[in-house]
Design an enzyme around this catalytic site. Sequence first.
Site, PDB file in Angstrom:
ATOM      1  N   ASN A   1       0.898  -1.161  -0.064  1.00  0.00           N
ATOM      2  CA  ASN A   1       0.062  -0.066  -0.135  1.00  0.00           C
ATOM      3  C   ASN A   1       1.056   1.187   0.249  1.00  0.00           C
ATOM      4  O   ASN A   1       1.418   1.634   0.973  1.00  0.00           O
ATOM      5  CB  ASN A   1      -0.842  -0.078   1.197  1.00  0.00           C
ATOM      6  CG  ASN A   1      -1.943   1.314   1.441  1.00  0.00           C
ATOM      7  OD1 ASN A   1      -1.940   1.832   0.407  1.00  0.00           O
ATOM      8  ND2 ASN A   1      -2.321   1.549   2.392  1.00  0.00           N
ATOM      9  N   TRP A   2       0.881   1.794  -1.079  1.00  0.00           N
ATOM     10  CA  TRP A   2       1.922   2.977  -1.143  1.00  0.00           C
ATOM     11  C   TRP A   2       1.407   4.256  -0.645  1.00  0.00           C
ATOM     12  O   TRP A   2       2.138   5.358  -0.228  1.00  0.00           O
ATOM     13  CB  TRP A   2       1.981   3.434  -2.605  1.00  0.00           C
ATOM     14  CG  TRP A   2       2.825   2.416  -3.572  1.00  0.00           C
ATOM     15  CD1 TRP A   2       3.308   1.184  -3.087  1.00  0.00           C
ATOM     16  CD2 TRP A   2       3.357   2.629  -4.680  1.00  0.00           C
ATOM     17  NE1 TRP A   2       3.942   0.426  -4.159  1.00  0.00           N
ATOM     18  CE2 TRP A   2       4.079   1.477  -5.179  1.00  0.00           C
ATOM     19  CE3 TRP A   2       3.657   3.646  -5.720  1.00  0.00           C
ATOM     20  CZ2 TRP A   2       4.942   1.327  -6.463  1.00  0.00           C
ATOM     21  CZ3 TRP A   2       4.403   3.573  -6.865  1.00  0.00           C
ATOM     22  CH2 TRP A   2       4.984   2.116  -7.093  1.00  0.00           C
ATOM     23  N   LYS A   3       0.247   4.220  -0.261  1.00  0.00           N
ATOM     24  CA  LYS A   3      -0.560   5.481   0.327  1.00  0.00           C
ATOM     25  C   LYS A   3      -0.368   6.884  -0.553  1.00  0.00           C
ATOM     26  O   LYS A   3      -0.423   6.489  -1.727  1.00  0.00           O
ATOM     27  CB  LYS A   3      -0.023   5.508   1.971  1.00  0.00           C
ATOM     28  CG  LYS A   3      -0.111   4.337   2.579  1.00  0.00           C
ATOM     29  CD  LYS A   3       0.038   4.689   4.158  1.00  0.00           C
ATOM     30  CE  LYS A   3      -0.270   3.219   5.030  1.00  0.00           C
ATOM     31  NZ  LYS A   3      -0.382   3.206   6.294  1.00  0.00           N
TER      32      LYS A   3
ATOM     33  N   HIS B   1      -9.755   0.936   4.655  1.00  0.00           N
ATOM     34  CA  HIS B   1      -8.343   1.309   5.466  1.00  0.00           C
ATOM     35  C   HIS B   1      -8.645   2.361   6.560  1.00  0.00           C
ATOM     36  O   HIS B   1      -9.344   2.987   6.575  1.00  0.00           O
ATOM     37  CB  HIS B   1      -7.599   1.817   4.557  1.00  0.00           C
ATOM     38  CG  HIS B   1      -6.018   1.706   5.086  1.00  0.00           C
ATOM     39  ND1 HIS B   1      -5.470   2.903   6.124  1.00  0.00           N
ATOM     40  CD2 HIS B   1      -4.789   0.813   4.939  1.00  0.00           C
ATOM     41  CE1 HIS B   1      -4.198   2.370   6.560  1.00  0.00           C
ATOM     42  NE2 HIS B   1      -3.892   1.007   5.705  1.00  0.00           N
TER      43      HIS B   1
ATOM     44  N   GLU C   1      -7.240   4.755   7.787  1.00  0.00           N
ATOM     45  CA  GLU C   1      -6.791   5.808   7.417  1.00  0.00           C
ATOM     46  C   GLU C   1      -8.211   6.489   6.842  1.00  0.00           C
ATOM     47  O   GLU C   1      -8.417   7.825   6.928  1.00  0.00           O
ATOM     48  CB  GLU C   1      -5.611   6.253   6.635  1.00  0.00           C
ATOM     49  CG  GLU C   1      -4.479   5.716   7.493  1.00  0.00           C
ATOM     50  CD  GLU C   1      -3.179   5.484   6.725  1.00  0.00           C
ATOM     51  OE1 GLU C   1      -2.133   5.195   7.214  1.00  0.00           O
ATOM     52  OE2 GLU C   1      -3.184   5.534   5.525  1.00  0.00           O
TER      53      GLU C   1
ATOM     54  N   GLU D   1      -5.367  -5.166  10.429  1.00  0.00           N
ATOM     55  CA  GLU D   1      -4.570  -4.186  10.664  1.00  0.00           C
ATOM     56  C   GLU D   1      -4.866  -3.467  12.142  1.00  0.00           C
ATOM     57  O   GLU D   1      -5.814  -2.463  12.081  1.00  0.00           O
ATOM     58  CB  GLU D   1      -4.616  -3.034   9.722  1.00  0.00           C
ATOM     59  CG  GLU D   1      -4.247  -3.358   8.043  1.00  0.00           C
ATOM     60  CD  GLU D   1      -3.746  -2.532   7.378  1.00  0.00           C
ATOM     61  OE1 GLU D   1      -2.510  -2.485   6.702  1.00  0.00           O
ATOM     62  OE2 GLU D   1      -4.298  -1.381   6.992  1.00  0.00           O
TER      63      GLU D   1
ATOM     64  N   GLY E   1       2.340   2.196  10.818  1.00  0.00           N
ATOM     65  CA  GLY E   1       3.310   3.349  10.936  1.00  0.00           C
ATOM     66  C   GLY E   1       4.070   3.763  12.105  1.00  0.00           C
ATOM     67  O   GLY E   1       4.485   4.687  12.124  1.00  0.00           O
TER      68      GLY E   1
ATOM     69  N   SER F   1       3.327  -2.086  10.234  1.00  0.00           N
ATOM     70  CA  SER F   1       4.693  -2.093  10.226  1.00  0.00           C
ATOM     71  C   SER F   1       5.230  -3.599   9.698  1.00  0.00           C
ATOM     72  O   SER F   1       6.263  -3.952  10.501  1.00  0.00           O
ATOM     73  CB  SER F   1       4.973  -1.909  11.602  1.00  0.00           C
ATOM     74  OG  SER F   1       4.517  -0.365  11.835  1.00  0.00           O
TER      75      SER F   1
ATOM     76  N   GLY G   1       2.746  -1.340   4.376  1.00  0.00           N
ATOM     77  CA  GLY G   1       2.794   0.117   4.183  1.00  0.00           C
ATOM     78  C   GLY G   1       4.157   0.645   3.892  1.00  0.00           C
ATOM     79  O   GLY G   1       4.632   0.499   2.785  1.00  0.00           O
ATOM     80  N   GLY G   2       4.863   1.329   4.799  1.00  0.00           N
ATOM     81  CA  GLY G   2       6.153   1.942   4.787  1.00  0.00           C
ATOM     82  C   GLY G   2       7.226   0.922   3.849  1.00  0.00           C
ATOM     83  O   GLY G   2       7.915   1.621   2.946  1.00  0.00           O
TER      84      GLY G   2
END
Length: 249
Positions: A9-11, A94, A96, A166, A172, A212, A233-234
């Site tokens: 997930n590049w966000k 998600h 977010e 999640e 994050g 993470s 994610g990251g």
Amino acid sequence: MRKIIAAGNWKMNKTPQEAEALITELLPLVNNDDVDVIFCVPFIDIPVAIEMLKGSNVSVGAQNMHFEDKGAFTGEISAKMLYECGVEYVIIGHSERRQYFAETDETVNRKILQAFANELIPIVCCGETLEQREEGITLDWIKGQITNAFVNVSAEQAKETIIAYEPIWAIGTGKVATKEQAEEVCKFIRETIAGLYGQEVAEEIRILYGGSVSGDSAPELFAMEDIDGGLVGGAALKADFGRIVNYNK
């Protein structure tokens, strides 16, 4: 045997030019026939990703979509638009999106139905806050999210759905749920699906862990019985994603 998924997930990261550079870097690192690899990129990067990933082992996903076919919804993207671009997957619900953009269990459900109506596979997110975990209501909360998300979803559609657990407190933050914590909830999700659709559907549906995930944590997480990969994610924005995809090598 359920096939492992590594979904990045590049966000809200990477311009089209930057996306081209990242895909060029990652593509040689994510070749593993044992794993379904997905890049979930920003809308503006979809054409670049589709073109660059043709003929590769990587599929393209979107990070959101609207629950209507079309209409006066300025700034939104429909499932049909995504499908015609060549997108195969879409992240729905998600945390977010729920936190910042008023996503609810109802809109998650409507989006799932819309995704299937347009031949997209939904990656449906669920998860609890730190406060909810400390209050001991994690499983009740997750059961409510799953039950509400799957209203009017058929058994055949449910089999194709991907669920991503999640824990919000691990997204994050650098904190990772222990493999036992992640397995407990993923197993409970599978049991919830069994209650809704029966054991056969529950055994086929794939459940991911997100929060993470790294090249270091992936092997032990993916080895758990009810964890079928990760929504990353990251680490999806750097070479470490290759270590996650090749967790078994």
